[in-house]
Every structure is written in C-alpha cells, then in structure tokens.
Motif scaffolding. Structure first.
Motif, mmCIF file in Angstrom:
data_model
loop_
_atom_site.group_PDB
_atom_site.id
_atom_site.type_symbol
_atom_site.label_atom_id
_atom_site.label_comp_id
_atom_site.label_asym_id
_atom_site.label_seq_id
_atom_site.Cartn_x
_atom_site.Cartn_y
_atom_site.Cartn_z
ATOM 1 N N UNK A 88 -0.363 80.983 21.092
ATOM 2 C CA UNK A 88 1.069 80.680 20.348
ATOM 3 C C UNK A 88 0.877 79.673 19.126
ATOM 4 N N UNK A 89 0.062 78.877 19.453
ATOM 5 C CA UNK A 89 -0.097 77.856 18.347
ATOM 6 C C UNK A 89 -1.135 78.308 17.215
ATOM 7 N N UNK A 90 -1.997 79.003 17.571
ATOM 8 C CA UNK A 90 -2.914 79.557 16.783
ATOM 9 C C UNK A 90 -2.331 80.608 15.938
ATOM 10 N N UNK A 91 -1.509 81.427 16.371
ATOM 11 C CA UNK A 91 -0.787 82.441 15.722
ATOM 12 C C UNK A 91 0.196 81.727 14.616
ATOM 13 N N UNK A 92 0.816 80.740 15.142
ATOM 14 C CA UNK A 92 1.870 80.086 14.078
ATOM 15 C C UNK A 92 1.010 79.297 13.062
ATOM 16 N N UNK A 93 -0.276 79.012 13.414
ATOM 17 C CA UNK A 93 -1.106 78.350 12.069
ATOM 18 C C UNK A 93 -1.702 79.617 11.276
ATOM 19 N N UNK A 94 -1.610 80.674 11.625
ATOM 20 C CA UNK A 94 -2.117 81.845 10.881
ATOM 21 C C UNK A 94 -3.590 82.124 11.281
ATOM 22 N N UNK A 95 -4.225 81.687 12.194
ATOM 23 C CA UNK A 95 -5.570 81.740 12.570
ATOM 24 C C UNK A 95 -5.956 83.276 13.128
ATOM 25 N N UNK A 96 -5.003 84.188 13.521
ATOM 26 C CA UNK A 96 -5.260 85.503 13.792
ATOM 27 C C UNK A 96 -4.023 86.330 13.698
ATOM 28 N N UNK A 97 -4.165 87.785 13.577
ATOM 29 C CA UNK A 97 -3.096 88.800 13.324
ATOM 30 C C UNK A 97 -2.700 89.628 14.540
ATOM 31 N N UNK A 98 -3.737 89.593 15.343
ATOM 32 C CA UNK A 98 -3.718 90.542 16.663
ATOM 33 C C UNK A 98 -4.341 89.898 17.697
ATOM 34 N N UNK A 99 -4.392 90.282 18.932
ATOM 35 C CA UNK A 99 -5.052 90.063 20.090
ATOM 36 C C UNK A 99 -5.448 91.112 21.166
ATOM 37 N N UNK A 100 -6.622 90.874 21.636
ATOM 38 C CA UNK A 100 -7.204 91.912 22.472
ATOM 39 C C UNK A 100 -7.849 90.852 23.829
ATOM 40 N N UNK A 101 -7.135 91.193 24.969
ATOM 41 C CA UNK A 101 -7.627 90.577 26.063
ATOM 42 C C UNK A 101 -8.288 91.441 27.018
ATOM 43 N N UNK A 102 -9.429 91.203 27.667
ATOM 44 C CA UNK A 102 -10.258 92.061 28.600
ATOM 45 C C UNK A 102 -10.310 91.375 29.961
ATOM 46 N N UNK A 103 -10.118 92.197 31.017
ATOM 47 C CA UNK A 103 -10.175 91.657 32.412
ATOM 48 C C UNK A 103 -9.880 92.460 33.451
ATOM 49 N N UNK A 104 -10.241 92.270 34.538
ATOM 50 C CA UNK A 104 -9.821 92.860 35.937
ATOM 51 C C UNK A 104 -8.349 92.503 36.284
ATOM 52 N N UNK A 105 -8.206 92.332 37.549
ATOM 53 C CA UNK A 105 -6.885 91.928 38.092
ATOM 54 C C UNK A 105 -6.537 90.438 37.659
ATOM 55 N N UNK A 106 -7.704 89.673 37.801
ATOM 56 C CA UNK A 106 -7.515 88.300 37.301
ATOM 57 C C UNK A 106 -7.338 87.867 35.929
ATOM 58 N N UNK A 107 -8.093 88.625 35.079
ATOM 59 C CA UNK A 107 -7.974 88.367 33.752
ATOM 60 C C UNK A 107 -6.535 89.226 33.321
ATOM 61 N N UNK A 108 -6.329 90.052 33.894
ATOM 62 C CA UNK A 108 -4.904 90.753 33.395
ATOM 63 C C UNK A 108 -3.689 89.842 33.862
ATOM 64 N N UNK A 109 -3.902 89.378 34.739
ATOM 65 C CA UNK A 109 -2.706 88.212 35.117
ATOM 66 C C UNK A 109 -2.624 87.281 34.041
ATOM 67 N N UNK A 110 -3.726 86.784 33.459
ATOM 68 C CA UNK A 110 -3.711 85.799 32.441
ATOM 69 C C UNK A 110 -3.273 86.458 31.222
ATOM 70 N N UNK A 111 -3.757 87.360 30.893
ATOM 71 C CA UNK A 111 -3.386 88.432 29.619
ATOM 72 C C UNK A 111 -1.974 88.534 29.654
ATOM 73 N N UNK A 112 -1.317 88.953 30.588
ATOM 74 C CA UNK A 112 0.329 89.088 30.555
ATOM 75 C C UNK A 112 1.062 87.794 30.183
ATOM 76 N N UNK A 113 0.709 86.634 30.684
ATOM 77 C CA UNK A 113 1.193 85.412 30.151
ATOM 78 C C UNK A 113 1.004 85.363 28.828
ATOM 79 N N UNK A 114 -0.444 85.443 28.236
ATOM 80 C CA UNK A 114 -0.469 85.195 26.772
ATOM 81 C C UNK A 114 0.074 86.277 25.842
#
Length: 411
Positions: A88-114
């Motif tokens: 969220x901080x990086x987006x507000x600072x204009x660092x990126x325009x979109x996000x892609x997250x890769x994961x199994x069940x553990x990584x997906x759990x994290x991805x949903x919060x992000x």
C-alpha cells in the motif's frame, strides 16, 4: 503505449524460477518490474527490490521473530501483514501500477491480504494452486481481484505452468495499461438487486439518481456481488446505499455456500453511510444448482433458476429468522437507516397468483420486522409491492430528504 510497472510478489526462496519467469514476460512486453520477497527461511538466488527483511519490518516485526514463532502459519501472517502494508505504501508513492502474486495455499493466504489492502482500480492478479477453491472465503476477496489457476506448477517450471504464468504476466500488464480507475468526482450510490425478472426498482431508480447528479453502481447479490458491495462500503466509497436485496443474509444464516460473508449488511453501518434498506427476495435462499440443497432446507420447495443456481422458498419460521438477522445487523449502524417494508410482497414471484406466493410467510416476516426493528432504524411500511412504482418513489423521497438535510452530500 504507456509503460507500466508491475509488483511481482512471492516466496523467492522456493519459487525463484517461476517468479523470475513472470518478470521476464512482463519485461518482454515492455513493462517494468519491481520484486518483493515474502520468504521466511531461505534466500533468493539474486537480490529483490524489497527483501523479506523489508516486509517483516513493515509489519513491525523481523525475520528473526518470524522464525522464532516456530510456526509457519504465524510466521506467514507476519509476512502477510508486512506485505500488505508495504504494498500500500509503495502504491501510494507511485512505485507500481499493478500487482501479481504467486503462491500455493500459504502464498494465497498472504496474497488475499495484500490485494485487499490496495484500492479499487489497482490491477490485482493472484496465480494460485487453489484459485476458485472453496478454501477461499468470500470475505477475503478484494472487490476487483483476479485469479488464475497455477496448473501443474507446484514444483518447478514446465510447459504447462508456463502457460498459466505467462497469461498472468500479460494480463496484469495489460490491465495496468488499460484500466480506467474510478472517478469519484460524482457521489456514488451503491445499490443491491437481482435481474429484472425478479426485482425491477433499479430500472427507474438508476436514471432518477443520475438526473440528480449521482453515479449509481448496482451489485448483483449472488454472493460475490454482495462481497464487492460490502468491501467498498467498508472503504467508505459510497455517499449512500440502497440495500434492497439482502438475500445473502438469509443465504449465510441458512448455511448456503452462496454467501457474501458474515458481515453482509454491516459495513455501510460501521462506516456511518446513510442506508435505505428493504427486504428484496428475503424469502428465498440460493444454493449451488448442481449440488444438493443445505440439509435444513432439503424438504422445501425449490425453484431452479438455471443450472448454476437454485432457490429454496423459506417457511414462516425461517423468514422470522431472516428478519431477526437483518434487524441485528442494522442495529449496529452508526449512520441513519430507513427500512422500507413493502406489505404486498418483495419479489415478482410472490405476487398473488404467482408461483411463490405465500401470504402467511410474508405476514410472519412483517410481524418479526415490526417487533424487532431497532430504535436506530426508521421503519416505513408501504402499501405496495417492491416492484411497484410507489416503492421507488418512497426510496427517492427518503433520499431527497437526506440530501436537503445535508445527510447525503449534494452533487
């Protein structure tokens, strides 16, 4: 074409090849890449733009503390909190325009919060081994999240998983280039409904509200639509809501998997957003059409809407349960609430002579609403059906009064 930058997130200690492959595809299409490592134990083969230490620090913790938990779930929740805050901080600072997250069940759990941490309109893609799975509760999904099944990619690259990874890389970059982000220069009214065969008020209300200078978003209340409505309400996006199809409340309490989550019909109230509510389709519980009905409803009349969705007609006592659940949710509201109660029916199929007409069931629901309506809710009974013009006129009367009083921001 304007170049865009994509944030690529994952556990670079175990999925370095796959994450780097997606980054290569994005760069090959002319996009930029920034990388974020959410590993705990291992290290990537090369440095990431944002290391696992940066991520843990963003959660107010450290990798050492995550390891000290000796529990991978607790450790990854530290990384989930940190990745969400840092993204969220990086987006507000204009660092990126979109996000892609890769994961199994553990990584997906994290991805949903992000993804939930980022605003509506930021392209959010999750490549997951559990995409579309019932493991994922609806309340964890951001309103505009996209998921791609990571087929055949649990361990190492191959031609099967490259098909998924390359699609995701191209999709997020294309979305970042093409997205038209929401323009909130006009106040936005959120409305819930179903199609015109069962609920019709939006046909007149949407243009009437637009003539008044408001934008109107109508959400299809079939689980995920209600989830999107609730997530935007929680962000305070709406100037007012017309929550006229709270059927997902009944779905949830009756055990249907077509749920918008336990917080359905609560987030506008928590945010203090003015609410005009009504009980559209309160008498039906939807369930997945190709599955058996929930056990408690198995013996009751079923209406097959299509091959995906069927509806069970609730009995009188179950309708009282729904009425109580609605009242309990509205009782927590911090803003003004008017509940419009059409005394002649609440969907097109329950009119006299129609196939789902049940006067005794309607009477039971009305009685329970009258009995349980909380003190903070103004109950207005209407001698009409929810699809009659008089209902829409009553809703506009409340809306216009609130605008005149300054309760709703004028356009």
């Amino acid at each position: 074409m304007t170049n865009k930058t994509i944030l690529v997130v994952g556990t670079y200690d175990t999925k370095d090849d796959e994450l780097n492959y997606m980054a290569e595809v994005i760069r090959g299409q002319g996009g930029g890449v920034v990388t974020m490592d959410v590993s705990v134990l291992g290290d990537p083969t090369g440095p990431c733009d944002y290391s696992k230490h940066d991520v843990a620090a963003a959660a107010g913790s450290s990798i050492k503390a995550a390891i000290a938990t000796e529990d991978e779930n607790q450790a990854m929740q530290i990384m989930a909190n940190g990745s969400a805050a840092l993204a969220l901080r990086l987006y507000r600072e204009g660092v990126f325009d979109g996000v892609v997250v890769l994961g199994g069940s553990m990584g997906t759990d994290l991805a949903l919060d992000l993804c939930q941490a980022l605003p509506l309109g930021v392209p959010k893609y999750v490549v997951s081994t559990v995409s579309f799975s019932p493991l994922i509760p609806p309340e964890r999904l951001a309103a505009d999240i996209q998921m791609i099944l990571w087929a055949g990619g649990l361990y190492g690259l191959n031609s099967i998983c490259k098909a998924s990874l390359s699609q995701a890389a191209g999709a997020v970059l294309g979305a970042a280039r093409a997205v038209q982000k929401p323009d909130f220069s006009k106040p936005l009214v959120g409305m819930t409904s179903f199609g015109k065969t069962v609920l019709r008020y939006m046909v007149g209300l949407k243009p009437a509200l637009e003539e008044r200078g408001y934008e109107v978003a109508v959400f299809h209340a079939t689980g995920m639509g209600g989830r999107a409505f609730e997530s935007l309400a929680a962000e305070g996006i709406f100037a007012a809501v017309m929550d006229f199809a709270p059927q997902e409340v009944g779905n949830h309490i009756m055990g249907s998997s077509i749920s918008a989550g336990p917080d359905r019909m609560t987030n506008a109230g928590k945010a203090g957003i003015p609410q005009i509510a009504a009980p559209g389709c309160y008498d039906l519980v939807d369930f997945v059409g190709w599955q058996a009905a929930p056990a408690k409803l198995a013996a009751q009349e079923v209406h097959a809407h299509n091959r995906l969705l069927s509806s069970v007609l609730l009995n009188a006592e179950q309708r009282r349960d729904v009425a109580r659940a609605i009242c309990e949710r509205l009782a927590e509201a911090q803003g003004p609430v008017v509940f419009l109660l059409p005394l002649k029916g609440c969907n097109e199929w329950d009119r006299p002579g129609a196939p789902l007409c049940d006067p005794d069931g309607l009477a039971a629901f009305i009685d329970e609403i009258r009995t349980g309506c909380p003190d903070n809710v103004e109950l207005r009974e209407l001698e009409c059906h929810i699809n009659d013009p008089e209902f829409s006129a009553a809703a506009l009367e409340v809306f216009d009064d609130w605008v005149a009083q300054g309760t709703i921001a004028p356009q």
